[in-house]
Enzyme design. Structure first.
Site, short mmCIF file in Angstrom:
data_model
loop_
_atom_site.label_atom_id
_atom_site.label_comp_id
_atom_site.label_asym_id
_atom_site.label_seq_id
_atom_site.Cartn_x
_atom_site.Cartn_y
_atom_site.Cartn_z
N ASP A 486 1.01 -1.03 0.21
CA ASP A 486 -0.78 -0.36 -0.10
C ASP A 486 0.84 0.76 0.09
O ASP A 486 1.01 2.40 -0.21
CB ASP A 486 -0.44 0.40 1.17
CG ASP A 486 -1.88 -1.08 1.38
OD1 ASP A 486 -2.44 -0.83 0.22
OD2 ASP A 486 -2.04 -1.46 2.27
N CYS A 487 2.02 1.23 0.53
CA CYS A 487 2.51 2.67 0.95
C CYS A 487 4.33 2.31 -0.68
O CYS A 487 4.68 3.17 -0.51
CB CYS A 487 3.71 2.16 1.84
SG CYS A 487 2.44 1.72 3.23
#
Ligand code: BGC
Ligand code: NOJ
Length: 827
Positions: A486-487
């Site tokens: 997600d990052c």
């Protein structure tokens, strides 16, 4: 290192026994696994909710408070002026003894002081919207004890988010009723809500309180409420402010005498036309009926026995006997238990997830299925349909949906390009476990819109196509907003601290950002899709909606795309010693030896080795060796190396974390199993086992409880990596894809019992010194007792197999009714 221990496993009772209340962090447990849930810490902190931790919060909790873990269900005992709690908190009066036993959906906390023992059993009975608290008080002294007992719970005004912020409204809305021994919380019931909560006890009470300030005192704390300290309830009625529920009971115990008190914290829904029995007076019938179901110790004990039987039954589905107690207790109890919890909670409610942030994740919930489907396949089936119903017609997905409404969450939206593949992953796991192909015939809408229904199979097809239709300049998958990581936000480019990395895309047009993680995931799930298409013609006779599909042509088409992806990875995704991680917006390499920081990432090593891309050419082994050289450390495998030391706007959130934490070179336990499975693809059983053992809680439990900090009986999402200030420190326990992946890895790839379309495929991958072992596995109504022996000390390969004494060709134990003994000789 400080080797202090705070507890130990009790394998026989499937409990973790905490013997010191001052654990390095609250060590929690979960009660309930259907609709009504509670979180409970080892000092009875925590809260309850119905289905949705955000929208239907029943009791209030304060996050990140001082002291930590403030708020819960508290019993105060005032014994001649000495005030104490069985779970030590909140009074923190030193106890003569303390013990907390966290078991399978129950917790028992026992404390004693000055000759009185108070033991509380907390659980949510099966199919019940309530938490039972059975308090047993015993007088172990030689004198008569006259005790003043106060219960305590604080109501949440239903929406856990607005409860914490909208005080101009909140302080005027609170309403309660009190009747007999039950306190009812009915805030907003007069208008749009058709539900209330209640807290009752099975004996007459001598007083009560429902207004927090009156009970506690405005400038006091939970540790010294006025009413308790003075030993005098105020019989207060809450009007607005903060409604609570506290019963006051006078107890007299003869020496040796013991008495039970049964408290019930419940939730009720009424039909619109049955809400009131008189103006302003709520209909209490259901609450009273629920109280009656648990108004004696016998009834409670029976409900508790039912819960225990339920867990016996679930945990008997797969049991390993390997002779290694640390392995057995994780496989047979705690790993499976954590899988149940992640299935129920997704990533919503823990002591790290506030329950107001996230709903159910599309990718998370699909992955959670592989740890759960063997336990209760019917619920897995329902979950798959729910998840698929939030998908868009082009195969894209809402990243999350809310459990109460089952609708996609617009705040986060979509665009995470790995999401669609996970639907194939979860569905295939379901079919392999159950043999239920009919799920593919189910009509399932897009974005929950009536009239848009297509078969679930069609959802899988558009999922597959979503990758194919979104390829970048190197014929690799475009990453979109992010993939599993997600990052790694390659189209975000944010300089504004008020923007969320999760939802910001400041630059997309013309992006060349491609993901090798999705490439590997696509090859793994694409092969599954091809195999499914090949086998489906044998199963469609009974189906309504799948008859006219040319599955052979679809299998060929899909196989071509998979082959092309394999080629693209070999051509554009190999860096020389490992797989690249990605290409960024501009088409520059990420996760390459050419980069200064973040030269190598775990995700692409995991997925491309699992996919076996370049196995023949030796790429798989080279990649795995690079992982050992650069990413492995004492506590597990870090996500990337070297860690990012500065903010890289073109990479986003990953470089916002200090070195060694979270997605920036933390040990993200979730993705360690990918490498472990990769090791089994390469038949390197010793390496697989070494990696597995490092993050197996029972090994950590042995000598690192203080350093590890969080619960030593479950996996946490992240352990601080080698670049962190305190390597080995765990965070974000319980709600993590690690649970399902650890289960999938050990059950299917290490112990090697893989559900397959036709039966159980036996394919262990072991350290060369592995003992013989036995697995009993219930599968599609039959029972298999599988003995594996390894006389020649190999890691992989089944030399000989018999089923009920008869030799079988190959390594598949055919699915057939009855009880079967399987003998497997490795070699
Ligand atoms: C975390 C991720 C998480 C994401 C979504 C990020 O800050 O590092 O692990 O998945 O937020 O909530
Ligand atoms: C946690 C999220 O729940 C999961 O979906 C994600 O893959 C990992 N963080 C890694 O970013």
């Amino acid at each position: 290192m400080d080797n202090k221990r705070y507890g130990h496993f009790d394998d026989q009772h499937r409990e973790y026994v905490i013997t010191d209340p001052q654990t390095p962090w609250p060590w929690i447990n979960y009660l309930g696994n259907e609709d009504f849930f509670s979180l409970i810490s080892n000092t009875a902190g925590g809260y309850s909710f119905y289905k949705d931790a955000k929208f239907r919060r029943l009791t209030r909790y304060r996050y990140n408070g001082v002291p930590m873990d403030n708020g819960g269900r508290y019993f105060y005992i005032n014994d001649g002026g000495t005030v104490w709690n069985p779970g030590w908190k909140p009074c923190k009066t030193p106890l003569d003894s303390y013990e907390c036993r966290h078991g399978m959906n129950y917790t028992r906390i026992t404390g004693s002081k000055n000759g009185v023992e108070a033991s509380v059993l907390f659980f949510v009975p099966l199919h019940t919207w309530a938490e039972v608290q059975k308090l047993t008080l015993t007088n172990n002294s030689n004198e008569v004890k006259r005790l003043k007992l106060f219960s305590f719970a604080e109501w949440c005004l239903w929406n856990a988010a607005t409860d914490m912020e909208n005080f101009q409204r909140n302080f005027s809305t609170g309403e309660v009723e009190i009747e007999d021994s039950i306190i009812y919380h009915k805030t907003e019931y007069r208008e749009r809500r058709n539900h209330y909560a209640f807290y009752g006890v099975n004996v007459p009470i001598q007083g009560y309180d429902t207004d927090r300030e009156t009970f506690v005192g405005l400038y006091n704390e939970f540790a010294n409420p006025d009413a308790v300290i003075e030993g005098r309830p105020r019989n207060s009625h809450a009007h607005g402010w903060s409604p609570i529920a506290s019963h006051y009971i006078e107890v007299e115990l003869q020496p040796g005498e013991s008495r039970d008190y049964i408290f019930l914290l419940g939730y009720v829904e009424n039909k619109q036309e049955e809400k009131f029995i008189a103006p302003q007076v709520i209909n209490k019938t259901q609450a009273v009926a629920m109280m009656a179901r648990f108004d004696s110790s016998e009834k409670v004990d029976a409900a508790f026995a039912e819960l225990c039987d339920y867990w016996d039954n679930l945990l008997n589905i797969y049991t390993a006997n390997t002779g290694n107690e640390k392995l057995d207790r994780m496989v047979n109890v705690w790993n499976q238990y954590q899988c149940m919890v992640t299935f129920c909670m997704s990533r919503s409610a823990s002591f790290f997830e506030s329950g107001i942030g996230r709903g159910m994740g599309f990718r998370d919930s699909n992955q959670d299925l592989v740890g759960f489907v063997h336990l209760i396949p019917e619920r897995a089936r329902e979950r798959i349909i729910d998840i698929a119903s939030t998908q868009f017609p082009d195969g894209g997905c809402y990243h999350q949906y809310q459990p109460l409404t089952k609708r996609g969450n617009n705040d986060i939206g979509g665009g995470f390009n790995d999401d669609p593949c996970w639907l194939i992953f979860g569905t295939v796991a379901y079919i392999k476990e159950t043999g239920d192909f009919s799920i593919l015939d189910e009509m399932v809408p897009f974005d929950n819109q009536p009239g848009t229904e297509v078969t679930l199979f069609e959802h899988l097809r558009v999922s597959f196509n979503h990758v194919v239709n979104n390829l970048g300049p190197h014929s690799l998958p475009l990453i979109g907003r992010a993939d599993w990581n997600d990052c790694l936000n390659l189209n975000c480019f944010s300089w504004d601290p008020n923007e969320s990395f999760q939802t910001t895309e400041n630059k997309t047009e013309g992006s060349q950002a491609e993901s090798l993680m999705i490439a590997g995931l696509f090859v793994v799930t694409g092969k599954d899709y091809v195999e499914l298409c090949k086998i489906l013609p044998d199963h469609i006779k009974a189906m309504q909606n799948l008859k006219d599909i040319d599955f052979a042509a679809e299998a060929d088409r899909a196989q071509r795309h998979v082959d092309e992806m394999v080629d693209a990875v070999k051509t554009h995704g190999w860096d020389g010693e490992w797989y690249l991680r990605a290409y960024d917006f501009y088409g520059n390499k990420i996760g390459s030896d050419e980069c200064e920081e973040g030269k190598i990432f775990i995700e692409s090593q995991g997925w491309c080795t699992m996919a076996g891309i370049g196995l023949e050419e030796g790429l798989v082994e080279r990649s795995l060796d690079s992982v050992k050289e650069r990413l492995e450390c004492e506590h597990g495998i870090v996500l990337n190396n070297p860690a990012f030391t500065t903010y890289h706007v073109e990479m986003g959130e990953i470089s916002s974390y200090p070195e060694g934490y979270k997605e920036n070179a933390g040990i993200f336990c979730h993705n360690n199993p990918w490498v472990i499975i990769g090791e089994t693809v390469a038949a390197r059983g010793d390496d697989a086992w070494n990696h597995y053992k490092k993050i197996l809680p029972s090994y950590v439990e042995e000598d690192r409880q203080t350093l590890h900090k969080v619960e030593p009986y479950v996996n946490c999402q992240m352990v601080a990596g080698k670049d962190a200030y305190r390597p080995g420190e765990g965070k974000n326990s319980w709600l993590t894809g690690t649970a399902a992946w650890m289960w999938y890895t050990v059950s299917e790839f290490i112990l090697g019992i893989k559900p397959h379309y036709d039966g159980l495929l036996i394919d262990p991958c072991l350290p060369k010194t592995a003992h013989d072992y036995t697995v009993t596995r219930r599968f599609r109504g039959a029972e298999y007792e599988i003995h594996v022996s390894n006389p020649n000390g190999v890691s992989k390969g089944v030399a000989k197999m018999t089923v009920d004494g008869m030799p079988v060709e190959g390594a598949v134990v055919p699915a057939q009714p009855g009880k079967h003994i399987v003998e497997v000789v490795m070699g």
